[in-house]
Design a protein around this motif. Sequence first.
Motif, PDB file in Angstrom:
ATOM      1  N   UNK A   1      -0.202   5.544  -7.839  1.00 16.49           N
ATOM      2  CA  UNK A   1      -0.883   5.246  -9.097  1.00 16.49           C
ATOM      3  C   UNK A   1      -1.791   6.380  -9.543  1.00 16.49           C
ATOM      4  N   UNK A   2      -1.630   7.543  -8.931  1.00 18.33           N
ATOM      5  CA  UNK A   2      -2.394   8.738  -9.327  1.00 18.33           C
ATOM      6  C   UNK A   2      -3.905   8.509  -9.263  1.00 18.33           C
ATOM      7  N   UNK A   3      -4.327   7.800  -8.224  1.00 18.05           N
ATOM      8  CA  UNK A   3      -5.749   7.633  -7.957  1.00 18.05           C
ATOM      9  C   UNK A   3      -6.477   6.702  -8.882  1.00 18.05           C
ATOM     10  N   UNK A   4      -5.769   5.752  -9.530  1.00 16.21           N
ATOM     11  CA  UNK A   4      -6.430   4.823 -10.437  1.00 16.21           C
ATOM     12  C   UNK A   4      -5.854   3.419 -10.227  1.00 16.21           C
ATOM     13  N   UNK A   5      -6.613   2.566  -9.556  1.00 14.47           N
ATOM     14  CA  UNK A   5      -6.226   1.174  -9.379  1.00 14.47           C
ATOM     15  C   UNK A   5      -7.460   0.397  -8.921  1.00 14.47           C
ATOM     16  N   UNK A   6      -7.343  -0.921  -8.968  1.00 15.55           N
ATOM     17  CA  UNK A   6      -8.402  -1.798  -8.480  1.00 15.55           C
ATOM     18  C   UNK A   6      -7.756  -2.969  -7.756  1.00 15.55           C
ATOM     19  N   UNK A   7      -8.532  -3.631  -6.896  1.00 15.58           N
ATOM     20  CA  UNK A   7      -7.991  -4.714  -6.081  1.00 15.58           C
ATOM     21  C   UNK A   7      -9.037  -5.799  -5.929  1.00 15.58           C
ATOM     22  N   UNK A   8      -8.603  -7.043  -6.052  1.00 14.84           N
ATOM     23  CA  UNK A   8      -9.426  -8.212  -5.733  1.00 14.84           C
ATOM     24  C   UNK A   8      -8.967  -8.755  -4.385  1.00 14.84           C
ATOM     25  N   UNK A   9      -9.901  -8.913  -3.452  1.00 14.18           N
ATOM     26  CA  UNK A   9      -9.590  -9.304  -2.083  1.00 14.18           C
ATOM     27  C   UNK A   9     -10.093 -10.726  -1.836  1.00 14.18           C
TER      28      UNK A   9
ATOM     29  N   UNK B   1     -10.578   2.186  -7.303  1.00 10.39           N
ATOM     30  CA  UNK B   1     -10.388   3.631  -7.174  1.00 10.39           C
ATOM     31  C   UNK B   1     -10.239   4.218  -8.565  1.00 10.39           C
ATOM     32  N   UNK B   2     -11.084   5.177  -8.863  1.00  9.70           N
ATOM     33  CA  UNK B   2     -11.062   5.877 -10.139  1.00  9.70           C
ATOM     34  C   UNK B   2     -11.113   7.372  -9.869  1.00  9.70           C
ATOM     35  N   UNK B   3     -10.060   8.048 -10.269  1.00  7.06           N
ATOM     36  CA  UNK B   3      -9.967   9.497 -10.066  1.00  7.06           C
ATOM     37  C   UNK B   3     -10.121   9.847  -8.586  1.00  7.06           C
ATOM     38  N   UNK B   4      -9.395   9.099  -7.740  1.00  7.74           N
ATOM     39  CA  UNK B   4      -9.328   9.320  -6.293  1.00  7.74           C
ATOM     40  C   UNK B   4     -10.675   9.100  -5.597  1.00  7.74           C
ATOM     41  N   UNK B   5     -11.553   8.314  -6.201  1.00 10.16           N
ATOM     42  CA  UNK B   5     -12.845   8.022  -5.597  1.00 10.16           C
ATOM     43  C   UNK B   5     -13.034   6.508  -5.532  1.00 10.16           C
TER      44      UNK B   5
END
Length: 625
Positions: A554-562, A616-620
């Motif tokens: 995803x090129x360093x851009x995703x989010x996750x709910x756990x 994760x936003x811009x690999x951070x």
Amino acid sequence: MSQQAGYSPSFKRPAEIMRMRRKRARSDAGVFSSPSGQGSTGSPGQSGSSPACVRPFSPGPLFNTQNRSGGGIKRRNPFANIENTYSPKKKFLIHNDDGNAEAADSYKMKKSTEGDEDVSTQCQGVLPFSARVTEVEKQEHRDISSKECVPFCEDDSLFEEEEEDVKGPLLKSPQAIAPASISPPICTEYPADWSLKTRLLFTSPLSLSWAEHPKAQEEALGLSQHCRAHFSTLPHSVQDPRSCSELRCAFRQSLVYWQHPSLPWISLFPRINAERSFTGKSTPWAQDTALQHSLMSEWAVSLSSLYSLLKARLCPYFYLCSYQFTVLFRAAGVGGSSSITALISPTTRGLREAMKAEGIEFSLPLIEERRKSREQQNLTVHQGEEEEQEEKAQECSELKEGEACRAGDEGENDGYNDDEDGSFSWLKEMGVQDKIKKPDSITIQLRKEGHAVSLDHKPESVVCVEGSHTFTLINFLINCRSVVAAAGSQAGLPPTLLAPVAFRGATMHTLKARSVNVKSRVGSTFQNISTLEITGPVLPSSLCTVATLLRSAQKGNFSAALYTHIPSAVMNTHTTKQQYTGGSVDLSGCGLHPASIQQLQQPSSLGKTALTHINMNNYSYTWKN
């Protein structure tokens, strides 16, 4: 009304308005005195030397040169000169190459040799008094800028009524002009989370459809790589994830976990408060004693096999999930501990007493942490008392009485004294000793152990066992009858064993993954969002591996709910004897991805909480717990 472009009255100060009204009330025949002290012989509200086309104090038509008479005529604003709205001599910000912001004086006052000269001829492009910067203020701002890049901001309220065509770089906030001098820190990892997850929901602006519907060859290769502990090396950013066979195989590999026992018609996770999932299902072992013995015998073999793998560092961790508690076993070098550790939660007083009877030494990490914090507070108070010893010398008698009262309270909290009969002597004096029922020995014992019973089924009841005592714990769990329910829908069913690697008697399972494209409302528009849902008992290593794959795909851009299995959230607590050994313990043969090993070796910093969101936003990474 004709009006010069680029001009709008902006300098309105309440104090000036009130002053003008007071002067106007004292005036007669429309005669006003000029700000410079010279009487005006021309039109009221306008000095003789002021130029034409001067705006009055409030919005209205422009004054002309003809005389006006009569009271109540508003005088002109001596500072509302047309020329000062676009004068290049205004105060502005100079940003040097080194990033320092310097405030420059945008106007220069001309020295007047004539005392009767009009203010409009004295000042060229005068700003209001609130915007003037003295030499002392300029020097202070230069000193601040030389130490750290602190931009100097003007009072934006002075320019709030400026027209759009007049706004330029000089009126913008320095934060919008100057580049950011400090970049946010980059977090390449999130904290290790030892809790079990029941569901993961990933979202990304890029498509996640590559994660589902694998080809038969890709699925077979993923299972083979998992059994052989082979891991593909992926690039930092995958251009086309759907056509990348290595990525799809690695994703199928990350979904594999091992479980015992395995009953296809019953979901054996979670086990705590899961009676509803067992209701109405076929349970042939419930009434068959021989079948129950057979199930327990196979379960004991699987548990012994897992502990042997753990001791040889071929299995990094595994979970034991019974109907009333969960146990996490971790190998040496995992979780920041130099020895094998086991965390049990939640526990009861009966279970802890049974462990003591078997000679198992354990600790209560959260209780000991609370005790240490209280001791630290008491030490701080004691130090404060030493510093104020002279002041408290006068209250010595009161302190002694207070200590006696506190000692009495502690005695009451601990339970009844040995001479219980003597404590009820006052009842005999009153003659009501036969009407009052005295507490029996059982009640007294329960009061003494009330603090221990109050911990039952709470996160604070988590127990930590370390070192060689974990082997004794394994034997205790095999022979303990309380690990198996004696009644109910789970009666006779052994606890569930979950591990990231294969062990004797285990069955291979895979987590379920499903991708859906949805539209999410962002402001007044809708944006396409791709989601990936993963369900099942998600182990910590599986979460780490999936997040690593999504970072590249995803090129360093995703989010996750756990979604956390609540009883296992306390597994992130610190053990009391943790000693981080870094890379001194070799875990290369444990069968996990190198990124997972590196993360799980670190001690957890979440305490008794668990992660709920990862972004994760811009690999951070950023996260919530």
